[in-house]
Design an enzyme around this catalytic site. Sequence first.
Site, PDB file in Angstrom:
ATOM      1  CG  ASP A 183      42.966  55.367  36.085  1.00  0.00           C
ATOM      2  OD1 ASP A 183      42.504  54.406  37.015  1.00  0.00           O
ATOM      3  OD2 ASP A 183      43.220  54.931  35.400  1.00  0.00           O
ATOM      4  CE  LYS A 237      39.341  57.938  31.676  1.00  0.00           C
ATOM      5  NZ  LYS A 237      39.105  57.069  30.521  1.00  0.00           N
ATOM      6  CG  MET A 289      33.359  50.656  31.974  1.00  0.00           C
ATOM      7  SD  MET A 289      34.147  50.783  30.483  1.00  0.00           S
ATOM      8  CE  MET A 289      34.065  50.467  29.434  1.00  0.00           C
TER       9      MET A 289
HETATM   10  N1  SAH Z   1      41.168  47.590  34.041  1.00  0.00           N
HETATM   11  C1  SAH Z   1      39.809  47.628  34.035  1.00  0.00           C
HETATM   12  C2  SAH Z   1      38.747  47.656  33.178  1.00  0.00           C
HETATM   13  C3  SAH Z   1      38.792  48.983  33.769  1.00  0.00           C
HETATM   14  S1  SAH Z   1      36.183  49.489  32.744  1.00  0.00           S
HETATM   15  C4  SAH Z   1      39.628  46.015  34.961  1.00  0.00           C
HETATM   16  O1  SAH Z   1      40.679  45.625  33.874  1.00  0.00           O
HETATM   17  O2  SAH Z   1      39.636  45.579  35.447  1.00  0.00           O
HETATM   18  C5  SAH Z   1      36.223  50.241  34.616  1.00  0.00           C
HETATM   19  C6  SAH Z   1      35.236  49.461  34.690  1.00  0.00           C
HETATM   20  O3  SAH Z   1      35.984  48.016  35.372  1.00  0.00           O
HETATM   21  C7  SAH Z   1      34.173  49.284  36.438  1.00  0.00           C
HETATM   22  O4  SAH Z   1      32.725  49.830  35.458  1.00  0.00           O
HETATM   23  C8  SAH Z   1      33.585  47.979  36.501  1.00  0.00           C
HETATM   24  O5  SAH Z   1      32.577  47.541  35.565  1.00  0.00           O
HETATM   25  C9  SAH Z   1      34.440  48.052  35.936  1.00  0.00           C
HETATM   26  N2  SAH Z   1      35.469  47.365  37.569  1.00  0.00           N
HETATM   27  C10 SAH Z   1      36.780  48.042  37.693  1.00  0.00           C
HETATM   28  N3  SAH Z   1      36.977  47.521  39.505  1.00  0.00           N
HETATM   29  C11 SAH Z   1      35.565  47.091  40.069  1.00  0.00           C
HETATM   30  C12 SAH Z   1      35.516  46.043  40.699  1.00  0.00           C
HETATM   31  N4  SAH Z   1      36.671  46.520  42.171  1.00  0.00           N
HETATM   32  N5  SAH Z   1      34.602  45.610  41.326  1.00  0.00           N
HETATM   33  C13 SAH Z   1      33.417  45.500  40.572  1.00  0.00           C
HETATM   34  N6  SAH Z   1      33.832  46.011  38.856  1.00  0.00           N
HETATM   35  C14 SAH Z   1      35.512  46.620  38.530  1.00  0.00           C
END
Ligand code: SAH
Length: 526
Positions: free
Chosen positions: A42, A64, A184
């Site tokens: 994704d 998504k 998020m």
């Molecule tokens: N499973 C993922 C989170 C998914 S929810 C994890 O463990 O990181 C999606 C959210 O993750 C985004 O809205 C943001 O808040 C955060 N996120 C994911 N990658 C990111 C990144 N490289 N830098 C900052 N926030 C990130």
Amino acid sequence: MRAADARTDVEVLLVGAGPGDPSLLTLAGAAALGRADVVVYDYLANPALLAHAPAGAERVYVGKKGFSEHVTQDQINRLLVRKARELGERGGGVLVRLKGGDPFVFGRGGEEALALGEAGIRCSVVPGVTSGIAAPAYAGVPVTHRGLASSVAFVTGNEDPAKDESAIDWEGIAHGADTLCFYMGVRNLPVIARRLMEAGRPADTPVALVRWGTTPEQEVLAGTLETVAARAAAVGFKAPAIIVVGAVAALRDRLAWFEPGPLAGSTVAVTRTRAQASALSARLRALGASVVELPTIDIVPPPSYDEADACIARLAGYRFIVFTSANGVEAFFRRLALAGLDSRALACARIAAIGPATTEELAAHGVAADFVPGEYRAEAVADVLIEAGLARGDWVLVPRALEAREALPRMLRARGARVDVAPVYRTVPPPRASVEPALSRMAAGEVDAVTFTSSSTVRNFVGLARGLGPDGKALLENLDFYSIGPITTATARDEGLSVAAEAEEYTIVGLVHAIVEHRATRAKRK
Ligand code: SAH
């Protein structure tokens, strides 16, 4: 269907892709990708990770993006079940579900595992480095710190701000942990900040927002609960970002360490074969570029080795052997070994290597080239051989690609030499599945620059781009093209491309240097 479900030879793995920096994938994650027949990935999973998967693996994008969902979770769940069943019907295989960060941290990995379980399909989990820890770390914020934070909470900031009755227990959250990491939450930042203050967190509590943490595009914005929402609005700060709230956020002033390199903000396509791309990609990434691997060529055996084998059988008769590429060296020595021979079989000939990469590959086979022509034009190479004593009637062997240019043998023959050309490999376009994700990123305008390391990468790239229709045509006009040397540049110009810069030293290092220089000069002029 039941029978297929019951098969144990279908393996499904939920794999955490890590937060963005492709080197933050776990070893288990890389191994799983390496065995994948199908990868479902994704938006937040760095597409560079797909390079770990076999070229022929099917790649399915289920992007998504924040609130605007292209594909619903339900559709993804059903897709996973369907793909697993298809593998079962084909006699087994490995399905990797690659998810940004950790699959079980706001990744809905649990839901996917349950949906698979209900369909009778077991799956295993490879945890990933979650962005809630990694993005702050790359911004110089430790989520716990002796004396400042002895607890940390991961919280979703995704709640509908329009809802009157919050499902989130703001009182509990505000006081439940010293550090709060919101995922998020960018869109709801004003609500989050306000609720935390209403619940009693002091207005001067430090806050850091980390966008695209761990990647070259990382952006950090600092403030307090009172100021941060307005500051973020003022600069139009966007998702995806982690919001870190708590005293630790202020440590950034002293601990920030991650500096985007000179290529930060540039997305560069690497068009070499999958196997050869990694050295160039790694260098570009180390300088902060995002890299899109678009393997435009695959190296495969020639239709027949008859000619090459015949030449190997009469090796002792050659006065000169001219190697024109590293691939040629590698393929030639493999064939030599199959004939039960090694580098000693070349003892009678003097050896010319065109270019530093070819010279290096020869050295790796224990052969020090006698000449390395300083220029790669066929004429110049022929001159070097003449100077080295090539006489009329002498036999010359040129092991090389089946479809290589005729110029060198023609020139040598014109000087009276007898030339054998031994095709030891062939370059072909790679399987469509392995270029599809990179092509669609390019079509979407995500790529700024393209590197060419040989004429065949140019030709095949142009072919792929033209296949995109009008979009492709625009790309060919607007992208920055970088070439490893004059022959590659000439091919690019023949194809109608304008070359932004050419390497001074015709190596990968030289190519990267040219890119950095060109982009720096242009940035200054802007
Ligand atoms: N499973 C993922 C989170 C998914 S929810 C994890 O463990 O990181 C999606 C959210 O993750 C985004 O809205 C943001 O808040 C955060 N996120 C994911 N990658 C990111 C990144 N490289 N830098 C900052 N926030 C990130």
